[in-house]
Design a protein around this motif. Structure first.
Motif, PDB file in Angstrom:
ATOM      1  N   GLN A   1     -13.147  30.570   7.100  1.00 29.01           N
ATOM      2  CA  GLN A   1     -13.389  31.146   8.419  1.00 29.01           C
ATOM      3  C   GLN A   1     -14.504  32.168   8.240  1.00 29.01           C
ATOM      4  O   GLN A   1     -14.362  33.125   7.493  1.00 29.01           O
ATOM      5  CB  GLN A   1     -12.117  31.824   8.931  1.00 29.01           C
ATOM      6  CG  GLN A   1     -12.308  32.596  10.201  1.00 29.01           C
ATOM      7  CD  GLN A   1     -11.103  33.485  10.490  1.00 29.01           C
ATOM      8  OE1 GLN A   1     -10.052  33.341   9.912  1.00 29.01           O
ATOM      9  NE2 GLN A   1     -11.304  34.425  11.390  1.00 29.01           N
ATOM     10  N   GLN A   2     -15.645  31.905   8.867  1.00 26.73           N
ATOM     11  CA  GLN A   2     -16.797  32.787   8.687  1.00 26.73           C
ATOM     12  C   GLN A   2     -16.486  34.195   9.182  1.00 26.73           C
ATOM     13  O   GLN A   2     -15.927  34.372  10.248  1.00 26.73           O
ATOM     14  CB  GLN A   2     -18.016  32.250   9.439  1.00 26.73           C
ATOM     15  CG  GLN A   2     -18.702  31.133   8.708  1.00 26.73           C
ATOM     16  CD  GLN A   2     -19.427  31.608   7.446  1.00 26.73           C
ATOM     17  OE1 GLN A   2     -19.311  32.736   6.998  1.00 26.73           O
ATOM     18  NE2 GLN A   2     -20.177  30.700   6.857  1.00 26.73           N
TER      19      GLN A   2
ATOM     20  N   SER B   1     -22.262  36.522   3.048  1.00 27.52           N
ATOM     21  CA  SER B   1     -23.480  35.721   2.921  1.00 27.52           C
ATOM     22  C   SER B   1     -23.515  35.067   1.549  1.00 27.52           C
ATOM     23  O   SER B   1     -22.717  35.393   0.668  1.00 27.52           O
ATOM     24  CB  SER B   1     -24.717  36.595   3.136  1.00 27.52           C
ATOM     25  OG  SER B   1     -24.796  37.582   2.132  1.00 27.52           O
ATOM     26  N   GLU B   2     -24.450  34.154   1.391  1.00 25.13           N
ATOM     27  CA  GLU B   2     -24.676  33.460   0.132  1.00 25.13           C
ATOM     28  C   GLU B   2     -23.386  32.884  -0.448  1.00 25.13           C
ATOM     29  O   GLU B   2     -23.074  33.071  -1.620  1.00 25.13           O
ATOM     30  CB  GLU B   2     -25.366  34.383  -0.873  1.00 25.13           C
ATOM     31  CG  GLU B   2     -26.736  34.855  -0.401  1.00 25.13           C
ATOM     32  CD  GLU B   2     -27.413  35.748  -1.413  1.00 25.13           C
ATOM     33  OE1 GLU B   2     -27.220  35.540  -2.626  1.00 25.13           O
ATOM     34  OE2 GLU B   2     -28.148  36.654  -0.981  1.00 25.13           O
TER      35      GLU B   2
ATOM     36  N   LYS C   1     -18.189  32.005  -4.730  1.00 23.28           N
ATOM     37  CA  LYS C   1     -18.978  33.199  -4.986  1.00 23.28           C
ATOM     38  C   LYS C   1     -19.637  33.578  -3.667  1.00 23.28           C
ATOM     39  O   LYS C   1     -20.113  32.711  -2.934  1.00 23.28           O
ATOM     40  CB  LYS C   1     -20.039  32.891  -6.038  1.00 23.28           C
ATOM     41  CG  LYS C   1     -20.905  34.069  -6.394  1.00 23.28           C
ATOM     42  CD  LYS C   1     -21.907  33.673  -7.473  1.00 23.28           C
ATOM     43  CE  LYS C   1     -22.835  34.821  -7.789  1.00 23.28           C
ATOM     44  NZ  LYS C   1     -23.825  34.437  -8.796  1.00 23.28           N
ATOM     45  N   TYR C   2     -19.647  34.858  -3.361  1.00 22.02           N
ATOM     46  CA  TYR C   2     -20.212  35.303  -2.084  1.00 22.02           C
ATOM     47  C   TYR C   2     -20.674  36.743  -2.201  1.00 22.02           C
ATOM     48  O   TYR C   2     -20.329  37.453  -3.136  1.00 22.02           O
ATOM     49  CB  TYR C   2     -19.162  35.183  -0.976  1.00 22.02           C
ATOM     50  CG  TYR C   2     -17.929  36.012  -1.241  1.00 22.02           C
ATOM     51  CD1 TYR C   2     -17.830  37.319  -0.795  1.00 22.02           C
ATOM     52  CD2 TYR C   2     -16.860  35.480  -1.963  1.00 22.02           C
ATOM     53  CE1 TYR C   2     -16.713  38.093  -1.048  1.00 22.02           C
ATOM     54  CE2 TYR C   2     -15.738  36.238  -2.221  1.00 22.02           C
ATOM     55  CZ  TYR C   2     -15.667  37.538  -1.768  1.00 22.02           C
ATOM     56  OH  TYR C   2     -14.563  38.301  -2.031  1.00 22.02           O
ATOM     57  N   LYS C   3     -21.459  37.150  -1.237  1.00 23.66           N
ATOM     58  CA  LYS C   3     -21.859  38.548  -1.106  1.00 23.66           C
ATOM     59  C   LYS C   3     -21.168  39.092   0.127  1.00 23.66           C
ATOM     60  O   LYS C   3     -21.093  38.423   1.156  1.00 23.66           O
ATOM     61  CB  LYS C   3     -23.375  38.675  -0.959  1.00 23.66           C
ATOM     62  CG  LYS C   3     -24.111  38.475  -2.254  1.00 23.66           C
ATOM     63  CD  LYS C   3     -25.551  38.879  -2.125  1.00 23.66           C
ATOM     64  CE  LYS C   3     -26.224  38.784  -3.478  1.00 23.66           C
ATOM     65  NZ  LYS C   3     -27.623  39.147  -3.397  1.00 23.66           N
TER      66      LYS C   3
END
Length: 187
Positions: free
Chosen positions: A145-146, A151-152, A174-176
């Motif tokens: 769920q955004q 990001s990324e 993996k995310y920021k």
């Protein structure tokens, strides 16, 4: 050509294998290409090699006991056929490249195992065949769920394997940014 596993054909295959002699690096790519032709019609093979999906999923088993030549070419081929052919790899002994076999199975959306001791080969190989025989879920997809501030986002593996009997699927992300307590994943 594919043959029925009749007692006579099995005996001929065992006799043929016993006459083989090892002589250097193992060529896996040529037999993989031949297997795709044997498993699919020629029209399907052309589509598969171009990365076009067909509705039929086949299984391929790659078994080796030593060093393999052209590993990168084999991996590229595995990626191209992954929509229609799952690749299971099995290594025997300490001389096989475990990293390559794991990567090959991952790219081919299958599983791998390695038997370091000869007396374990039969049991471990039987377990891998049983795993492949019982697919639970295919074409897995995971969505997040955004949330604002994320990001990324990268998934590993980028293409998820199917879920097979007694073979867990492991996925990492993996995310920021920062996930909130209400974040939900959907499988």
């Amino acid at each position: 050509a594919l043959l029925r596993a009749s007692p006579g054909n099995i005996e001929k295959a065992v006799h043929w294998v016993k006459r083989l002699h090892a002589g250097g690096l193992t060529d896996i790519l040529s037999p993989m290409e031949q297997a795709v032709y044997a498993l699919h019609s020629h029209k399907q093979v052309e589509e598969i090699q171009k990365g076009i999906s067909t509705s039929r999923i086949s299984m391929m088993f790659v078994i080796t006991d030593g060093a393999v030549e052209n590993e990168r070419d084999i991996c590229r081929f595995a990626q191209r056929i992954a929509d229609t052919t799952r690749i299971f790899s099995f290594g025997i002994g300490r001389d096989c490249n475990a990293y390559f076999l794991r990567k090959l199975a991952s790219l081919g959306r299958g599983y791998t195992d390695i038997a370091l001791i000869q007396r374990e080969v039969k049991g471990q190989m039987s377990a891998l065949f049983k795993c492949a025989k019982l697919p639970i879920l295919t074409e897995l997809a995971v969505s997040l769920q955004q949330e604002k501030g994320l990001s990324e986002i990268m998934w590993c593996p980028s293409r998820f394997p199917d879920l097979f009997y007694n073979a867990p699927v492991m996925v990492s992300m993996k995310y920021k940014g920062k996930l909130s307590n209400g974040t939900s994943l959907t499988v």
